[in-house]
Design a protein around this motif. Structure first.
Motif, PDB file in Angstrom:
ATOM      1  N   UNK A   1       0.628  -7.252  -8.298  1.00 36.53           N
ATOM      2  CA  UNK A   1      -0.114  -7.707  -9.473  1.00 36.53           C
ATOM      3  C   UNK A   1      -1.432  -8.370  -9.113  1.00 36.53           C
ATOM      4  N   UNK A   2      -1.454  -9.104  -8.025  1.00 32.45           N
ATOM      5  CA  UNK A   2      -2.685  -9.744  -7.554  1.00 32.45           C
ATOM      6  C   UNK A   2      -3.745  -8.680  -7.277  1.00 32.45           C
ATOM      7  N   UNK A   3      -3.401  -7.648  -6.528  1.00 35.29           N
ATOM      8  CA  UNK A   3      -4.376  -6.610  -6.178  1.00 35.29           C
ATOM      9  C   UNK A   3      -4.771  -5.772  -7.390  1.00 35.29           C
ATOM     10  N   UNK A   4      -3.850  -5.548  -8.297  1.00 33.84           N
ATOM     11  CA  UNK A   4      -4.173  -4.803  -9.510  1.00 33.84           C
ATOM     12  C   UNK A   4      -5.216  -5.523 -10.351  1.00 33.84           C
ATOM     13  N   UNK A   5      -5.242  -6.842 -10.327  1.00 31.25           N
ATOM     14  CA  UNK A   5      -6.257  -7.606 -11.074  1.00 31.25           C
ATOM     15  C   UNK A   5      -7.669  -7.331 -10.556  1.00 31.25           C
ATOM     16  N   UNK A   6      -7.781  -6.850  -9.335  1.00 29.40           N
ATOM     17  CA  UNK A   6      -9.084  -6.509  -8.758  1.00 29.40           C
ATOM     18  C   UNK A   6      -9.456  -5.055  -9.024  1.00 29.40           C
ATOM     19  N   UNK A   7      -8.551  -4.312  -9.660  1.00 30.41           N
ATOM     20  CA  UNK A   7      -8.785  -2.903  -9.916  1.00 30.41           C
ATOM     21  C   UNK A   7      -8.200  -1.993  -8.854  1.00 30.41           C
ATOM     22  N   UNK A   8      -7.464  -2.566  -7.920  1.00 28.19           N
ATOM     23  CA  UNK A   8      -6.835  -1.750  -6.887  1.00 28.19           C
ATOM     24  C   UNK A   8      -5.580  -1.101  -7.456  1.00 28.19           C
ATOM     25  N   UNK A   9      -5.268   0.085  -6.934  1.00 26.12           N
ATOM     26  CA  UNK A   9      -4.094   0.821  -7.390  1.00 26.12           C
ATOM     27  C   UNK A   9      -3.281   1.289  -6.195  1.00 26.12           C
ATOM     28  N   UNK A  10      -1.984   1.451  -6.409  1.00 27.93           N
ATOM     29  CA  UNK A  10      -1.117   1.993  -5.367  1.00 27.93           C
ATOM     30  C   UNK A  10      -1.595   3.400  -5.027  1.00 27.93           C
ATOM     31  N   UNK A  11      -1.682   3.691  -3.733  1.00 27.04           N
ATOM     32  CA  UNK A  11      -2.178   4.987  -3.278  1.00 27.04           C
ATOM     33  C   UNK A  11      -1.136   5.782  -2.495  1.00 27.04           C
ATOM     34  N   UNK A  12       0.074   5.318  -2.476  1.00 30.75           N
ATOM     35  CA  UNK A  12       1.084   6.054  -1.721  1.00 30.75           C
ATOM     36  C   UNK A  12       2.471   5.548  -2.042  1.00 30.75           C
ATOM     37  N   UNK A  13       3.404   6.044  -1.290  1.00 31.92           N
ATOM     38  CA  UNK A  13       4.799   5.681  -1.474  1.00 31.92           C
ATOM     39  C   UNK A  13       5.083   4.288  -0.921  1.00 31.92           C
TER      40      UNK A  13
END
Length: 143
Positions: A115-127
């Motif tokens: 959730x912390x990284x998602x607030x910066x606009x980052x998204x999961x890129x793999x498994x």
């Protein structure tokens, strides 16, 4: 929010905080990175005390001429977590990567921090993968 001073630090200065926050059950050298000498290491200080660290590495992509940035060993002392210090460090590192021509930034993130990284606009890129018992995923974003 406490007054935070951000400044570049030596790789060696990151180790104690990396160890105590991220991998206290592992040997101290577990938190050393083979490419630490090539990284940009940033510390967050409150009243002169180092309370947060992050390390940034920028490399040319093998597939293109773009530059890819990766941050690693991002750690904030437990007493200072949730107070905006990590946010300041990550914002600074993202801008530092942009200024050096990076077009993408990524990290291996513990899922508890997704959730912390998602607030910066980052998204999961793999498994999802595991380092020991801890689940991780790669998170990234275009710059």
């Amino acid at each position: 929010m406490p007054h935070v001073t951000l400044k570049p630090i030596a790789a060696e200065d990151t180790l104690a905080l990396r160890h105590s926050v991220l991998w206290p059950d592992k040997p101290f050298d577990y938190v050393r990175l083979p490419d630490d000498a090539d990284g940009f290491h940033l510390g967050g200080f409150v009243d002169g005390e180092l309370v947060s660290v992050i390390s940034l590495f920028i490399a040319e992509s093998d597939a293109t001429t773009s530059r890819i940035a990766r941050f690693r060993k991002f750690a904030t002392a437990p007493a200072y977590q949730g107070r905006g210090i990590g946010t300041q460090l990550l914002n600074h590192v993202i801008e530092h990567a942009r200024q050096r021509g990076a077009t993408h930034i990524w990290c291996d993130a513990r899922l508890t921090a997704a959730g912390f990284y998602e607030r910066f606009g980052m998204q999961a890129e793999g498994d999802v993968f595991h380092k020991g018992p801890i689940p991780y995923s790669r998170f990234g974003m275009a710059l």
